[in-house]
Design a protein around this motif. Structure first.
Motif, short mmCIF file in Angstrom:
data_model
loop_
_atom_site.label_atom_id
_atom_site.label_comp_id
_atom_site.label_asym_id
_atom_site.label_seq_id
_atom_site.Cartn_x
_atom_site.Cartn_y
_atom_site.Cartn_z
N SER A 1 17.42 -14.20 -12.22
CA SER A 1 17.84 -15.34 -11.42
C SER A 1 16.65 -15.78 -10.58
O SER A 1 15.62 -15.09 -10.52
N CYS A 2 16.79 -16.91 -9.92
CA CYS A 2 15.69 -17.40 -9.09
C CYS A 2 15.35 -16.42 -7.98
O CYS A 2 14.18 -16.27 -7.60
N ARG A 3 16.36 -15.73 -7.47
CA ARG A 3 16.13 -14.75 -6.40
C ARG A 3 15.21 -13.63 -6.87
O ARG A 3 14.41 -13.10 -6.10
N ASP A 4 15.33 -13.27 -8.15
CA ASP A 4 14.56 -12.14 -8.68
C ASP A 4 13.06 -12.42 -8.73
O ASP A 4 12.25 -11.51 -8.59
N ILE A 5 12.68 -13.67 -8.99
CA ILE A 5 11.26 -13.94 -9.23
C ILE A 5 10.61 -14.77 -8.14
O ILE A 5 9.40 -15.03 -8.18
N MET A 6 11.38 -15.21 -7.12
CA MET A 6 10.80 -16.08 -6.09
C MET A 6 9.90 -15.29 -5.14
O MET A 6 10.09 -14.08 -4.93
N SER A 7 8.93 -15.99 -4.55
CA SER A 7 8.10 -15.42 -3.48
C SER A 7 8.76 -15.74 -2.15
O SER A 7 9.08 -16.90 -1.87
N GLN A 8 8.95 -14.72 -1.31
CA GLN A 8 9.65 -14.93 -0.04
C GLN A 8 8.69 -15.34 1.08
O GLN A 8 9.12 -15.95 2.07
N GLN A 9 7.43 -14.99 0.95
CA GLN A 9 6.44 -15.42 1.93
C GLN A 9 5.88 -16.77 1.49
O GLN A 9 5.00 -16.85 0.64
N VAL A 10 6.42 -17.83 2.07
CA VAL A 10 6.11 -19.19 1.63
C VAL A 10 5.14 -19.86 2.60
O VAL A 10 5.31 -19.78 3.82
N ILE A 11 4.16 -20.51 2.05
CA ILE A 11 3.24 -21.32 2.85
C ILE A 11 3.84 -22.72 2.97
O ILE A 11 4.16 -23.34 1.95
N TYR A 12 3.99 -23.19 4.19
CA TYR A 12 4.66 -24.47 4.38
C TYR A 12 4.03 -25.23 5.55
O TYR A 12 3.19 -24.69 6.30
N LEU A 13 4.46 -26.47 5.70
CA LEU A 13 4.05 -27.31 6.83
C LEU A 13 5.26 -27.58 7.70
O LEU A 13 6.40 -27.57 7.23
N MET B 1 9.97 -19.47 -2.90
CA MET B 1 9.25 -20.43 -3.73
C MET B 1 8.99 -19.81 -5.10
O MET B 1 8.66 -18.64 -5.21
N ILE B 2 9.18 -20.62 -6.14
CA ILE B 2 8.90 -20.17 -7.51
C ILE B 2 7.80 -21.03 -8.07
O ILE B 2 7.92 -22.26 -8.13
N SER B 3 6.73 -20.39 -8.49
CA SER B 3 5.59 -21.11 -9.05
C SER B 3 5.65 -21.10 -10.57
O SER B 3 6.44 -20.36 -11.17
N ARG B 4 4.79 -21.87 -11.17
CA ARG B 4 4.71 -21.89 -12.63
C ARG B 4 4.29 -20.52 -13.15
O ARG B 4 4.77 -20.05 -14.19
N ALA B 5 3.41 -19.85 -12.40
CA ALA B 5 2.97 -18.51 -12.81
C ALA B 5 4.14 -17.53 -12.79
O ALA B 5 4.25 -16.65 -13.67
N ASP B 6 5.03 -17.64 -11.79
CA ASP B 6 6.22 -16.77 -11.74
C ASP B 6 7.08 -16.97 -12.98
O ASP B 6 7.60 -16.00 -13.56
N MET B 7 7.24 -18.24 -13.38
CA MET B 7 8.05 -18.55 -14.56
C MET B 7 7.43 -17.99 -15.82
O MET B 7 8.12 -17.41 -16.67
N ILE B 8 6.12 -18.16 -15.97
CA ILE B 8 5.45 -17.66 -17.18
C ILE B 8 5.62 -16.16 -17.29
O ILE B 8 5.91 -15.61 -18.37
N ALA B 9 5.47 -15.45 -16.17
CA ALA B 9 5.60 -14.00 -16.18
C ALA B 9 7.02 -13.57 -16.56
O ALA B 9 7.23 -12.65 -17.36
N ALA B 10 8.02 -14.27 -15.99
CA ALA B 10 9.41 -13.91 -16.27
C ALA B 10 9.78 -14.21 -17.72
O ALA B 10 10.43 -13.38 -18.38
N LEU B 11 9.38 -15.36 -18.21
CA LEU B 11 9.71 -15.72 -19.59
C LEU B 11 8.98 -14.83 -20.58
O LEU B 11 9.51 -14.50 -21.65
N SER B 12 7.77 -14.41 -20.22
CA SER B 12 7.03 -13.49 -21.09
C SER B 12 7.75 -12.15 -21.17
O SER B 12 7.85 -11.54 -22.24
N GLN B 13 8.28 -11.71 -20.03
CA GLN B 13 9.03 -10.45 -20.00
C GLN B 13 10.28 -10.55 -20.87
O GLN B 13 10.62 -9.63 -21.62
N GLN B 14 10.99 -11.70 -20.78
CA GLN B 14 12.18 -11.90 -21.59
C GLN B 14 11.83 -11.93 -23.08
O GLN B 14 12.57 -11.37 -23.91
N LEU B 15 10.72 -12.57 -23.43
CA LEU B 15 10.31 -12.63 -24.83
C LEU B 15 9.99 -11.25 -25.37
O LEU B 15 10.38 -10.89 -26.49
#
Length: 370
Positions: free
Chosen positions: A236-248, A348-362
């Motif tokens: 789920s999004c909770r599993d792969i998100m980064s909790q320390q977010v850089i923001y304005l 926050m979920i980045s493209r890199a987070d998605m690639i890593a998760a989808l690679s793991q699923q594959l």
């Protein structure tokens, strides 16, 4: 017996989606505004001309406000179809004395010519009939009937339809293709059904379909995404998100925001309020545009992030499956997607987070198959 009759009646109904009551009312309100405004402006422009507005515009309003995605409702069809039908109708009225023959031939020729010019618009058949049966007021206009009221009515109604549909968030006129950045297929289409495949099937059809190729592409892409979600989902999004977010912060000075962009080397950052509620997104190009306006005295009041940020942000919930994010990263080239819970930015979920998760699923799927 009743069930048999009901089943028989259902075979006569179109395979058509019934919109929610709110949307149906909005379609009716659109037609009301479109016809009211366009007819009023036509009346102001044409004064006491008897033929200042024509009935076929009512049929056109059904298409423009109820089914604006239809190929038959596009501006080219509306303006060109009506104008061609008026031209043919006026010509037939002039040279064919028998009214029945005149309007029958006018409609037949209008259909052929509209299909030849890819401007088929069903209400245009009524425009051709109006040119023949419109009476003395229409006949006195001659070929001027093409320009007023036909062209004037058509353009005014079309302009109102464009504005109204855009305000409702509907794309009108329709886009030519799904991929807005290039004519190439989208990343998903490259590995599945491509636009060329759809074109080839459509070319083999012997009848016109009242759906655009653009809409077919969207429907197929969304169906493919739904099908992929039926597969095994591990994250789920909770599993792969980064909790320390850089923001304005919304109240941050724009200059300090630029300094943060330099530090983190990112192209955009989320913007939060004092309560950590997500209120917008600031992209680096927004800051660049601000610098371009800096010399303009009218823009001198823009000093804070909230004044130049984009308040519309695509977000996801922590418990959403990560498959929901694929269209944004693949088709729309997002770099990151904020995760919110009760409007607060929690990750926050980045493209890199998605690639890593989808690679793991594959990898997991490959091991399962072996």
């Amino acid at each position: 017996m009743f069930h048999a009759k009901s089943a028989w009646l259902n075979t006569l109904k179109p395979n058509f989606k019934v919109l929610p009551l709110k949307d149906r009312i909005l379609c009716g309100v659109g037609a009301l505004l479109g016809l009211g405004l366009s007819s009023f402006i036509s009346w102001l422009a044409l004064g006491d001309l008897n033929a200042w507005y024509i009935a076929p515009m009512g049929a056109s309003s059904v298409l423009l406000f109820a089914v604006p995605a239809s190929p038959l409702a596009q501006p080219w069809n509306m303006v060109v179809g009506n104008t061609l039908a008026a031209l043919i109708g006026v010509t037939c009225a002039m040279f064919i004395p028998n009214l029945t023959e005149a309007f029958s031939i006018a409609v037949a020729l209008a259909i052929v010519l509209m299909m030849t010019t890819d401007s088929l618009h069903p209400p245009s058949g009524a425009v051709a009939i109006t040119a023949v049966l419109g009476g003395e007021a229409v006949h006195d206009l001659g070929y001027a009937f093409l320009f007023y009221p036909v062209l004037l009515n058509s353009v005014l109604l079309m302009v109102v339809a464009i504005i109204y549909n855009r305000l409702l968030g509907k794309q009108y006129p329709q886009k030519a293709q799904v991929n807005t950045r290039t004519t190439d297929p989208t990343p998903t289409q490259k590995v599945s059904i491509q636009p060329a495949d759809i074109q080839q099937v459509l070319e083999q059809q012997s009848q016109l379909l009242d759906i655009s190729e653009y809409d077919l592409q969207k429907i197929i892409l969304e169906a493919q995404q739904l099908a992929s979600r039926r597969g095994t989902s591990q994250f789920s999004c909770r599993d792969i998100m980064s909790q320390q977010v850089i923001y304005l912060r919304a109240e941050d000075d724009i200059q300090s925001a630029l300094d943060k962009f330099k530090q983190v080397n990112l192209m955009s950052l989320p913007v939060v309020s004092d309560l950590d509620r997500l209120v917008g997104n600031l992209a680096l190009y927004d800051v660049v545009e601000w610098f371009k306006r800096a010399a303009d005295p009218k823009a001198s009041w823009e000093n804070h992030v909230y004044q130049i940020m984009n308040p519309k942000v695509v977000t996801v919930q922590p418990d959403q499956p990560i498959e929901d994010l694929v269209p944004y990263f693949v088709e729309r080239s997002f770099n990151y997607i904020p995760v919110v819970e009760q409007k607060r930015l929690v990750g926050m979920i980045s493209r890199a987070d998605m690639i890593a998760a989808l690679s793991q699923q594959l990898n997991a799927l490959q091991q399962y198959n072996h």
